[in-house]
Design an enzyme around this catalytic site. Sequence first.
Site, mmCIF file in Angstrom:
data_model
loop_
_atom_site.group_PDB
_atom_site.id
_atom_site.type_symbol
_atom_site.label_atom_id
_atom_site.label_comp_id
_atom_site.label_asym_id
_atom_site.label_seq_id
_atom_site.Cartn_x
_atom_site.Cartn_y
_atom_site.Cartn_z
ATOM 1 C CG ASN A 1 -13.138 55.482 -0.548
ATOM 2 O OD1 ASN A 1 -14.295 55.297 -0.933
ATOM 3 N ND2 ASN A 1 -12.525 54.668 0.271
ATOM 4 N NE ARG B 1 -12.674 50.822 -1.591
ATOM 5 C CZ ARG B 1 -13.422 50.588 -0.511
ATOM 6 N NH1 ARG B 1 -13.822 51.586 0.235
ATOM 7 N NH2 ARG B 1 -13.745 49.371 -0.185
ATOM 8 C CG HIS C 1 -11.568 43.925 1.828
ATOM 9 N ND1 HIS C 1 -11.944 43.085 2.866
ATOM 10 C CD2 HIS C 1 -11.978 45.152 2.184
ATOM 11 C CE1 HIS C 1 -12.561 43.776 3.799
ATOM 12 N NE2 HIS C 1 -12.601 45.042 3.408
ATOM 13 N NE ARG D 1 -20.225 44.817 6.480
ATOM 14 C CZ ARG D 1 -19.145 45.187 5.802
ATOM 15 N NH1 ARG D 1 -18.233 44.288 5.465
ATOM 16 N NH2 ARG D 1 -18.970 46.434 5.449
#
Length: 389
Positions: free
Chosen positions: A7, A78, A167, A228
């Site tokens: 990742n 990823r 996701h 967020r």
Amino acid sequence: MLVLVINSGSSSLKYQVRDVDAGSVLAEGLVEEIGMGNGGGGDGRIVGPRDHAEALERVDAKIHAALGGRALDAVGHRVVHGGERFAEPVLVTNEIIRAIERLNPLAPLHNPANVLGIRAIAKKWPDIPQVAMFDTAFHRTLPEYAWRYAVPDELYSNHGIRRYGFHGTSHEYVAHRAAALLDIPSEEFDAVIAHLGNGASVAAIRGGQSIDTSMGFTPLEGLVMGTRSGDLDPSILVFLGRAGWSPEDLDAMLNRQSGLKGLAGNNDMRSVVEAAGAGDAKAAMALAVASYRLAKYIGGYHVAVGGAKALVFTAGIGENSHQFRALVAERLGALGVQLDAGLNGERSREPRVISSTSSAIPVLVVPTDEERAIAEATAAVVSSSSPAR
Ligand code: ADP
């Protein structure tokens, strides 16, 4: 199969070495502050390599020690944005790298960083097959009425402005595990999955496929997150723009200073729950805003999937915060959702049911494991694309 899962961020590289057949993790770690020229790092973390290639060199010995003389079969990455093209994990070729780079405008922070990881591996181990798995891919099954924004068509046709969702790897993995736990075939599984980490999203699953999700063009849309804002009236941005806020100011405010942090002054759910328990009114209101927003999405998605057979919580908050789960469930009484306080309060790493036997919809906690999902997908892609291996 031995798979290295990567990742890769702009200044970090997270890795995990997995034995896919044994289902075990052989090694894992994180290299930070890539390109920041700090050097050193006294607390066990590795910091300060010049670039991703040097970061790989630094962890090479650990990876090889974990392999114990065996050879790595594949590397799985990823990748955040797969745009409209990628609905499945793919074997990386030069053409695929270029396709990922063409999506850079849609994910300017993430996709270039993901490609740095892919290129660093290709340079170091040119013969090891690499697979890219996209955070958006699982949501390629959204119907057009769910992914369209009601704006002039040219925004979509000229700029790719539509809902993509993120996701996906986690939602797909968790949906499979939940269906298995309830003994329902995946392709008949209708559910609502709430992935609640620092970033948070809900997915509506019908027949095992994603038919809606709360994140949109970027991961900003939807739920109240750590920092967020999630949904708001877009006119607020016009209003602030006219008042002199720059795009960068707006971006920082929405992505880094909002959510739990904006409401309660802290982006960490544990601290917010603790503060609310100690009588902090702002923390209590942050929990109310976040749980109310999530409950509204769950109610809407219950309708979208034609009656969910399960509600599933996952990721840092979803797996660990029995308090937040209880706050959400309290707002779902109209759906007949009822938690069992004892089961909800239990600490466990296992997938489990936390609703009472009288609950109209079973509520589950299923720990996510994106690295495992990437490793398994990587092994599957490599086996099917090179039968000789
Ligand atoms: P990321 O999106 O960065 O992968 P995680 O899935 O690790 O995030 O989730 C981070 C969130 O999970 C934080 O808000 C953290 O407070 C919360 N969290 C982790 N452990 C607990 C816990 N035991 N109780 C409550 N919240 C927790």
